[in-house]
Design a protein around this motif. Structure first.
Motif, mmCIF file in Angstrom:
data_model
loop_
_atom_site.group_PDB
_atom_site.id
_atom_site.type_symbol
_atom_site.label_atom_id
_atom_site.label_comp_id
_atom_site.label_asym_id
_atom_site.label_seq_id
_atom_site.Cartn_x
_atom_site.Cartn_y
_atom_site.Cartn_z
ATOM 1 N N SER A 60 0.811 -1.219 0.000
ATOM 2 C CA SER A 60 0.000 0.000 0.000
ATOM 3 C C SER A 60 0.840 1.264 0.000
ATOM 4 O O SER A 60 0.403 2.321 -0.475
ATOM 5 C CB SER A 60 -0.943 0.012 1.209
ATOM 6 O OG SER A 60 -1.885 -1.027 1.136
ATOM 7 N N ASP A 61 2.065 1.204 0.545
ATOM 8 C CA ASP A 61 2.903 2.404 0.615
ATOM 9 C C ASP A 61 3.124 3.015 -0.768
ATOM 10 O O ASP A 61 3.289 4.231 -0.889
ATOM 11 C CB ASP A 61 4.257 2.075 1.241
ATOM 12 C CG ASP A 61 4.168 1.914 2.749
ATOM 13 O OD1 ASP A 61 3.063 2.086 3.292
ATOM 14 O OD2 ASP A 61 5.192 1.619 3.385
ATOM 15 N N LEU A 101 -0.170 5.021 -1.321
ATOM 16 C CA LEU A 101 -0.486 5.967 -0.249
ATOM 17 C C LEU A 101 0.608 7.006 -0.049
ATOM 18 O O LEU A 101 0.326 8.126 0.374
ATOM 19 C CB LEU A 101 -0.718 5.217 1.061
ATOM 20 C CG LEU A 101 -1.912 4.263 1.110
ATOM 21 C CD1 LEU A 101 -1.963 3.562 2.461
ATOM 22 C CD2 LEU A 101 -3.205 5.015 0.848
ATOM 23 N N GLU A 102 1.846 6.640 -0.355
ATOM 24 C CA GLU A 102 2.961 7.554 -0.123
ATOM 25 C C GLU A 102 3.664 7.923 -1.428
ATOM 26 O O GLU A 102 3.624 9.068 -1.859
ATOM 27 C CB GLU A 102 3.968 6.923 0.851
ATOM 28 C CG GLU A 102 3.413 6.715 2.248
ATOM 29 C CD GLU A 102 4.438 6.119 3.189
ATOM 30 O OE1 GLU A 102 4.225 6.191 4.403
ATOM 31 O OE2 GLU A 102 5.462 5.586 2.710
ATOM 32 N N ASN A 103 4.317 6.945 -2.059
ATOM 33 C CA ASN A 103 5.182 7.263 -3.191
ATOM 34 C C ASN A 103 4.428 7.896 -4.351
ATOM 35 O O ASN A 103 4.917 8.855 -4.965
ATOM 36 C CB ASN A 103 5.915 5.999 -3.655
ATOM 37 C CG ASN A 103 7.234 6.321 -4.321
ATOM 38 O OD1 ASN A 103 7.262 6.768 -5.466
ATOM 39 N ND2 ASN A 103 8.325 6.112 -3.601
ATOM 40 N N GLN A 107 12.761 10.464 0.227
ATOM 41 C CA GLN A 107 12.257 9.209 -0.312
ATOM 42 C C GLN A 107 11.416 9.388 -1.575
ATOM 43 O O GLN A 107 11.114 8.420 -2.263
ATOM 44 C CB GLN A 107 11.454 8.451 0.750
ATOM 45 C CG GLN A 107 12.316 7.936 1.886
ATOM 46 C CD GLN A 107 11.647 6.794 2.650
ATOM 47 O OE1 GLN A 107 11.064 5.901 2.055
ATOM 48 N NE2 GLN A 107 11.731 6.833 3.960
ATOM 49 N N PHE A 137 9.008 -0.430 -3.527
ATOM 50 C CA PHE A 137 9.728 0.705 -2.946
ATOM 51 C C PHE A 137 10.809 1.133 -3.943
ATOM 52 O O PHE A 137 11.970 0.726 -3.813
ATOM 53 C CB PHE A 137 10.347 0.333 -1.600
ATOM 54 C CG PHE A 137 9.341 -0.120 -0.586
ATOM 55 C CD1 PHE A 137 8.614 0.800 0.150
ATOM 56 C CD2 PHE A 137 9.100 -1.469 -0.377
ATOM 57 C CE1 PHE A 137 7.668 0.386 1.078
ATOM 58 C CE2 PHE A 137 8.153 -1.887 0.545
ATOM 59 C CZ PHE A 137 7.432 -0.961 1.276
ATOM 60 N N GLU A 182 9.886 -6.353 3.502
ATOM 61 C CA GLU A 182 11.082 -5.846 4.165
ATOM 62 C C GLU A 182 12.012 -6.971 4.622
ATOM 63 O O GLU A 182 13.197 -6.736 4.851
ATOM 64 C CB GLU A 182 10.679 -4.977 5.357
ATOM 65 C CG GLU A 182 9.930 -3.710 4.945
ATOM 66 C CD GLU A 182 9.502 -2.871 6.122
ATOM 67 O OE1 GLU A 182 9.716 -3.317 7.274
ATOM 68 O OE2 GLU A 182 8.960 -1.771 5.902
#
Length: 380
Positions: free
Chosen positions: A60-61, A64-66, A100, A168, A357
């Motif tokens: 989800s990152d 939601l983020e990148n 990031q 990522f 991770e």
């Protein structure tokens, strides 16, 4: 570089294109937009769009983020504004300092050329090509045959770590440069003339600086640690240092003595590292200032930090990555009932480490080659 090396590079391009074909040619995107439907207000529209279970909730990152970072970056620059501050998160937070988002990383230019959701596919595919070329070059510098160097490149770029880290982009962007940096260290150590050693040091400093701009400081620190250990091993080991191959610079020339070369190599590699850090300072300095004000600073004890390390039972995932389940799987085969069951929750994962991770599986090919090497050694 000769024609055979060029053919190998074209093979790397084709391999990456085939692996990421749905993203490059099929209109697919790695951005998990379906994961938005796990959160309000999008969750209210799950039935309307036919979204029941996200394909992989663990990535989800990326959306939601990148994706949000890239969108803000592109919109800001197109509006003629430097994205120093993000006013859309709480009452506003520093943006460019965070890193990031990879705003200063050269390959981020793709997001200004292509639609953001499509740019991710090309971005990731190019990082895989870069990783393969870098590893191939490092292997060739070590004197490994062209075929073995090609296998090394494939193993590195398509390792479990790289594949699961495509969620990522800043991670694989930093890791892709490591073999190139190590190649420069090797060339510095084996250079018989200071002028050549300085040339490789400047090249290595550029590579170091670029990988800092990828924006994932953890991977950058790992790169520095690996580079330091590799340099120390090459400089301090008692066996003679092999000079550079005549294939690189023609006939070998006699330079300084072995002891002088070791001291010179140590100083030049240290200078390369400091110069690389200086080149990356445009991102590192504001990032350092920002993290001093992070709520995470001092929020975890030393005991908690070391508790994040792999437990012993996690070793099995080096050989069987899905032993504890896979977050992208939504059913499982019961060996006792000999039938397939739907997952009781959205994903299947009962390990104690995050699947992405903790991704440490090297791949089938290196395991097979390792067994082959052991068998060959025993037969000798």
């Amino acid at each position: 570089m000769n024609r055979r090396d060029l053919a190998v590079f074209l093979f790397f391009v084709a391999l990456s294109a085939i692996f990421f074909a749905p993203l490059l040619f099929g209109g697919a995107t790695p951005v998990p937009f379906d994961n938005l439907f796990r959160f309000p207000p999008w969750s209210a529209f799950r039935a309307q769009f036919g979204i029941t279970v996200p394909q992989n909730e663990l990535v989800s990152d990326l959306v939601l983020e990148n994706y949000a970072w890239k969108n803000f970056l592109v919109e800001s620059l197109r509006a003629g504004e430097l994205p120093l501050w993000n006013p859309y998160l709480f009452t506003g937070v520093p943006f460019l300092a965070a890193g990031q988002h990879s705003a200063l990383y050269p390959f981020t230019l793709l997001f200004f050329i292509l639609p953001i959701d499509r740019a991710y596919g090309y971005f990731v595919a190019l990082q895989f090509i870069l990783a393969m070329i870098a590893m191939y070059a490092f292997a060739r510098v070590l004197g490994i045959s062209r075929f073995a160097a090609t296998l090394s490149a494939i193993v590195y770029a398509f390792s479990g770590f790289f594949v699961v880290s495509t969620a990522f982009p800043m991670v694989i962007s930093a890791a892709a440069w490591l073999p190139a940096i190590l190649a420069c260290v090797e060339l510095i150590v084996r250079a018989e003339k200071s002028t050549r050693a300085f040339f490789f040091a400047m090249l290595g400093a550029v590579f170091l600086g670029i990988q800092f701009l990828a924006g994932h400081i953890e991977i950058s620190i790992y790169n520095l640690i690996i580079t330091a250990f590799y340099a120390a091993w090459r400089i301090l080991t008692p066996h003679p240092l092999r000079p550079l191959s005549p294939l690189l610079f023609g006939e070998q020339e006699r330079g300084e003595g072995d002891g002088v070369r070791r001291v010179r190599s140590l100083l030049i590699i240290a200078g390369m590292t400091l110069t690389g850090i200086a080149l990356g300072a445009v991102q590192l300095v504001p990032l350092f200032e920002l993290v001093q004000n992070s709520f995470r600073s001092g929020s975890a004890s030393y005991a908690q930090i070391i508790g994040y390390a792999f437990p012993v039972r996690q070793i099995v995932t080096f050989f069987m990555p899905d032993f504890f389940g896979n977050p992208a799987h939504h059913s499982y085969f019961d060996v006792f009932e000999f039938m397939t069951h739907a997952a009781p929750a959205e994903t299947i994962f009962w390990g104690i480490k995050n699947y992405v991770e903790a991704g440490a599986w090297v791949g089938t090919l290196p395991l097979v080659l390792a067994l082959f090497a052991l068998a060959s050694r025993k037969s000798q």
